[in-house]
Design a protein around this motif. Structure first.
Motif, short mmCIF file in Angstrom:
data_model
loop_
_atom_site.label_atom_id
_atom_site.label_comp_id
_atom_site.label_asym_id
_atom_site.label_seq_id
_atom_site.Cartn_x
_atom_site.Cartn_y
_atom_site.Cartn_z
N TYR A 162 -3.93 11.65 -33.83
CA TYR A 162 -3.77 10.20 -33.62
C TYR A 162 -5.14 9.53 -33.49
CZ TYR A 162 1.30 9.66 -33.06
OH TYR A 162 2.64 9.55 -33.29
N TYR A 163 -6.06 10.20 -32.78
CA TYR A 163 -7.39 9.62 -32.61
C TYR A 163 -8.10 9.49 -33.95
CZ TYR A 163 -12.28 9.18 -31.25
OH TYR A 163 -13.56 8.74 -31.11
N SER A 164 -8.00 10.54 -34.79
CA SER A 164 -8.69 10.49 -36.08
C SER A 164 -8.11 9.42 -37.00
CB SER A 164 -8.61 11.85 -36.77
OG SER A 164 -7.26 12.15 -37.09
N ASN A 165 -6.86 8.98 -36.74
CA ASN A 165 -6.24 7.91 -37.53
C ASN A 165 -6.34 6.55 -36.83
OD1 ASN A 165 -4.58 8.87 -40.09
ND2 ASN A 165 -4.56 10.53 -38.60
N ASN A 166 -7.24 6.46 -35.81
CA ASN A 166 -7.51 5.19 -35.10
C ASN A 166 -6.31 4.66 -34.35
OD1 ASN A 166 -10.27 4.81 -35.67
ND2 ASN A 166 -9.77 4.14 -37.73
N GLN A 167 -5.36 5.54 -34.00
CA GLN A 167 -4.24 5.14 -33.14
C GLN A 167 -4.66 5.46 -31.69
OE1 GLN A 167 -1.14 3.77 -34.36
NE2 GLN A 167 -2.47 3.53 -36.13
N LEU A 168 -5.61 4.67 -31.18
CA LEU A 168 -6.29 5.03 -29.93
C LEU A 168 -5.37 4.97 -28.71
CD1 LEU A 168 -9.71 3.24 -30.51
CD2 LEU A 168 -9.01 5.55 -31.13
N THR A 169 -4.47 3.99 -28.67
CA THR A 169 -3.58 3.85 -27.51
C THR A 169 -2.67 5.07 -27.39
OG1 THR A 169 -3.62 1.45 -27.79
CG2 THR A 169 -1.89 2.36 -26.39
N VAL A 170 -2.04 5.45 -28.51
CA VAL A 170 -1.13 6.61 -28.50
C VAL A 170 -1.92 7.88 -28.20
CG1 VAL A 170 0.58 7.89 -29.82
CG2 VAL A 170 0.32 5.46 -30.20
N ALA A 171 -3.11 8.01 -28.79
CA ALA A 171 -3.94 9.19 -28.54
C ALA A 171 -4.28 9.30 -27.05
CB ALA A 171 -5.22 9.11 -29.36
N SER A 172 -4.67 8.16 -26.43
CA SER A 172 -5.02 8.15 -25.01
C SER A 172 -3.84 8.57 -24.14
CB SER A 172 -5.50 6.76 -24.60
OG SER A 172 -5.84 6.73 -23.25
N GLU A 173 -2.62 8.09 -24.46
CA GLU A 173 -1.43 8.47 -23.69
C GLU A 173 -1.20 9.98 -23.76
OE1 GLU A 173 0.96 4.25 -24.51
OE2 GLU A 173 1.64 6.11 -25.43
N ASN A 174 -1.39 10.56 -24.94
CA ASN A 174 -1.16 12.00 -25.10
C ASN A 174 -2.22 12.83 -24.39
OD1 ASN A 174 1.22 12.70 -27.01
ND2 ASN A 174 0.30 10.89 -27.92
N PHE A 175 -3.48 12.37 -24.40
CA PHE A 175 -4.51 13.08 -23.66
C PHE A 175 -4.23 13.02 -22.15
CE2 PHE A 175 -7.33 12.28 -27.46
CZ PHE A 175 -7.47 13.61 -27.78
N THR A 176 -3.74 11.87 -21.68
CA THR A 176 -3.39 11.73 -20.26
C THR A 176 -2.25 12.68 -19.90
OG1 THR A 176 -4.05 9.40 -20.34
CG2 THR A 176 -2.67 10.09 -18.49
N ARG A 177 -1.24 12.73 -20.76
CA ARG A 177 -0.10 13.64 -20.53
C ARG A 177 -0.58 15.09 -20.51
NH1 ARG A 177 4.58 14.56 -25.06
NH2 ARG A 177 5.44 16.49 -24.20
N LEU A 178 -1.49 15.42 -21.40
CA LEU A 178 -2.01 16.78 -21.49
C LEU A 178 -2.73 17.16 -20.21
CD1 LEU A 178 -2.22 19.05 -23.62
CD2 LEU A 178 -4.40 18.11 -24.30
N LEU A 179 -3.54 16.24 -19.67
CA LEU A 179 -4.27 16.51 -18.42
C LEU A 179 -3.31 16.71 -17.25
CD1 LEU A 179 -7.19 13.94 -18.83
CD2 LEU A 179 -7.39 16.44 -18.85
N ALA A 180 -2.17 16.01 -17.29
CA ALA A 180 -1.21 16.07 -16.19
C ALA A 180 -0.47 17.41 -16.15
CB ALA A 180 -0.21 14.92 -16.29
N GLN A 181 -0.25 18.03 -17.31
CA GLN A 181 0.60 19.22 -17.36
C GLN A 181 -0.15 20.51 -17.68
OE1 GLN A 181 3.26 17.82 -20.47
NE2 GLN A 181 2.39 19.25 -21.95
N THR A 182 -1.50 20.43 -17.72
CA THR A 182 -2.28 21.61 -18.10
C THR A 182 -2.72 22.39 -16.87
OG1 THR A 182 -3.10 20.31 -19.96
CG2 THR A 182 -4.19 22.39 -19.53
N ASN A 183 -2.69 23.73 -16.99
CA ASN A 183 -3.13 24.61 -15.92
C ASN A 183 -4.63 24.83 -16.05
OD1 ASN A 183 -3.87 27.08 -14.52
ND2 ASN A 183 -1.68 27.41 -14.23
#
Length: 727
Positions: free
Chosen positions: A160-181
């Motif tokens: 998503y980031y490479s396709n300039n969909q920055l808002t969606v990319a940011s949401e997914n990175f936030t989700r990843l940080l929340a659920q990663t060990n």
């Protein structure tokens, strides 16, 4: 040698398995084709890899093995996806998904949905991508495959980031940080923080970006991922540059360059090793084919063994020569890299010194301009007061000369600051609609009297094809014309000055217009044509003595024309005159947007008995300002510091406050902020010798209503005050 023999043994076993499979049809052909496909991917032979993967799928369909069909469809889809053949990849992923619909949830099912979404992203089909991701999110993920799922989620966010969909990319990175060990997935967390920082940087949220990037750097100290660290350092440098922390920015940039050079060395070494391995694999693969052909043609094991030995000796000889060559190349490369490092270090130091010198120059000009404006305000103010008190006729000439000198100094300071603003990229362009012909006619009208002084004819030739209304910066444009026309009129006597405006090109809603200022004056020698645009230059000392001036007007013109999008040209012949020309682009406006102009008159009755609090620490300026206010019937209360001003405003009511910015103790901006916490109605006007780092918008942001710049013109001073005093 042992490794090569071991590999040859594997090849022999594989070839024997193929032979048995072709003859008996007992061995599982899917795994053989799958292994051959993986091997060809490894050696970058994608044509054969695709062929063997297709054969594996066909065998799965022939034996009606649905689990194998699911896997082989996905494998083919992944292969085409990596080759960027998205449509074919999408077809195989879809086939894998359909076969897997009614089966238990596996990692393959999750991967298939994610890669279908990745294909949709590559094709910019955002709705389909969101649908597939939603289906994947609804699958119950077992704890055992959560780590693998997080890897897919990271790829999703990066795509998503490479396709300039920055808002969606940011949401997914936030989700990843929340659920990663953290213990098991440090690399994923590091990348998530890095990309979150890069996204914040794209939105110029430098503080948020700094927080994310520093977290990524802290994790990188554990993971020791040099490639990731390179990207973190580069973006930390950009972040500190945006926050104007230049020393920190260059420190990170320097560390980034050193690391990049180190990685380049590692990459070169790895590339050499990879080339060697590829060469070795190619030779081994060739041996494999030759051996199979030999087995089909000959049964004699002795001859085959001799051939292998000969090839082994040849390979060892080639590898020895190659190793020696690589050794020599590495020595030369290390010496070159060492020299490059030294030169790069010298460049970084030189750049840092240049930045510091530029900053020191700007600070010096800012300080000097402020210190000059304050006494200059006293000179101009006292001159104005003396002229108002009906001086003797014998004193009028002296006062007029003093007033002229004060105005000359004020212009000189303003021109120096204007040049420095342009060079520091602190100049801001307006983009408003204006009437070009009316603008030029007003300038012509205002300078007609000056033209008559030297007995000059003054003409305006305007192309009627030019649209009435344009979009641009009329203030900067006026500044350019006033400087050029003033020069033309000053250096021309008993001649003519002509403004020519011509349309060069018109395309839809844009135009390009050429401007010429032509005079028949003294002209400029050929060897001085470039020199006149330099600071404090007027062609010669004699011209400066005869005609006066600061020598900064044309410097400002050249820089302003460049900022406006053009380039000024000069043609001149000594004794016959000069022609200054430049072309600028404009957008066409449909109509004129009305702007509120400053009023230039006031009603003196409005000032009677009004109470004004003057916050000023300079005794001379206190005296002058108080006298000017009292001359209009205003009651003036003086205080010399910000703390006392805040206290007085708590306990008394005033019609208006004149607030100096630079005060002992708390400055005028802080005092204004404190007053605005309990009084939002009393007008506060900044009365300041404005410096380079200050501007009108910055002062207004603290709660001030307007700004009067020292040294001020008395009529403008009264006009601004009248706007905020109650009638």
């Amino acid at each position: 040698m042992k490794a090569m023999l071991k590999y040859l043994l594997i090849v022999l076993l594989t070839s024997s398995n193929l032979l048995i499979a072709s003859r008996t049809q007992i061995i599982d052909s899917v795994s053989i084709y799958q292994n051959l496909s993986q091997y060809n991917i490894k050696i970058h032979n994608y044509e054969k890899a695709t062929l063997f993967a297709t054969k594996a799928l066909q065998f799965s369909q022939k034996t009606k093995n649905y689990e194998s069909q699911i896997q082989q469809n996905f494998a083919l889809g992944k292969l085409y996806f990596d080759l960027n053949r998205i449509n074919e990849a999408q077809n195989y992923f879809e086939q894998s998904r359909l076969l897997n619909t009614k089966r238990p949830v596996t990692f393959c099912k999750l991967k298939t949905l994610y890669f279908l979404a990745f294909c949709a992203i590559e094709k910019k089909e955002w709705t389909n991508a969101a649908s597939y991701f939603a289906q994947a999110d609804q699958l119950p993920i077992a704890t055992s495959i959560q780590n693998k799922a997080n890897v897919l989620l990271l790829k999703k966010a990066k795509l998503y980031y490479s396709n300039n969909q920055l808002t969606v990319a940011s949401e997914n990175f936030t989700r990843l940080l929340a659920q990663t060990n953290f213990e098991n997935e440090k690399n994923i967390i590091e990348e998530a923080y890095l990309y979150k920082g890069m996204i914040a940087l794209r939105y110029t949220k430098y503080k948020d970006a700094l927080d994310m990037l520093e977290k990524a750097l802290n994790i990188n100290r554990i993971t020791k991922n040099l490639k990731s660290k390179e990207s973190i350092l580069l973006h930390l440098s950009k972040c500190h540059k945006g926050l104007r922390n230049f020393d920190q920015a260059y420190s990170y940039l320097e560390e980034y360059h050193l690391l990049k050079m180190h990685l380049a060395e590692i990459s070169n070494s790895k590339q050499n090793i990879e080339n060697f391995k590829k060469f070795k694999r190619d030779e081994q693969y060739k041996d494999f084919i030759d051996k199979n052909k030999q087995q089909q043609k000959e049964e004699d094991a002795h001859k085959y063994s001799k051939l292998i030995n000969i090839l082994a000796v040849a390979l060892i000889t080639i590898l020895s020569l190659l190793s020696f060559s690589l050794y020599k190349n590495n020595i030369i490369r290390n010496e070159s890299n060492k020299l490059l490092k030294e030169k790069n270090q010298e460049l970084i130091i030189a750049k840092n010194n240049a930045e510091k010198a530029s900053k020191a120059r700007a600070e010096f000009l800012s300080t000097v301009s402020h210190e000059l404006r304050t006494p200059l305000n006293a000179i101009n103010g006292i001159t104005h007061l003396l002229l108002e008190e009906k001086p003797k006729k014998s004193q009028l000439n002296y006062l007029a000369s003093l007033q002229f000198s004060g105005n000359y100094l004020a212009t000189f300071i303003n021109e120096i600051l204007e040049i420095n603003k342009i060079e520091s990229n602190k100049i801001e362009l307006e983009s408003i609609s204006f009437h070009l012909k009316e603008l030029l006619e007003n300038i012509q009208s205002s300078l007609n009297k000056f033209a008559l002084t030297n007995n000059n004819e003054f003409h305006l030739l305007f192309d009627q094809n030019i649209p009435d209304y344009l979009i641009g910066d009329p203030t900067k444009l006026s500044q350019v014309f006033l400087n050029l026309i003033n020069n033309a009129l000053k250096f021309t006597q008993d001649g003519s000055v002509t403004i020519k405006v011509k349309l060069l090109k018109k395309e839809e809603d844009t135009v390009k217009i050429n401007f010429q200022i032509i005079d028949t004056g003294i002209g400029i020698p050929k060897d001085k044509l470039e020199l006149v645009f330099e600071n404090f230059s007027q062609g010669s000392v004699e011209i400066n003595r005869k005609y006066g001036g600061t020598g900064l007007g044309l410097t400002i013109v050249k820089k302003l024309v460049k900022v406006l999008g053009g380039k000024i040209k000069l043609e001149s012949e000594e004794g016959k005159g000069s022609t200054f020309s430049f072309s600028l682009p404009f957008k066409v406006a449909e109509s004129l947007v009305e702007t509120t102009e400053k009023e230039t008159n006031y009603d003196e009755n409005q000032f009677k008995s009004k109470k004004i609090l003057l916050v000023e620490d300079n005794k001379i300026n206190q005296m002058i300002t108080k006298k000017m206010l009292e001359n209009k019937g205003i009651v003036c209360i003086i205080i010399d510091n910000g703390e006392s001003a805040v206290q007085l405003m708590h306990n008394h009511d005033y019609d208006l406050v004149l607030m100096d910015v630079h005060l002992p103790g708390i400055n005028g901006t802080v005092a204004t902020q404190e007053i605005r916490t309990f009084d939002t109605s009393t007008p506060i006007i900044a009365l300041t010798a404005i410096s380079l780092d200050e501007n009108r918008e910055m002062l207004l942001s603290y709660g001030m209503n307007d700004v009067i710049t020292k040294p001020f013109v008395p009529e403008e001073f009264y006009t601004i005050i009248s706007k905020y005093l109650p009638n």
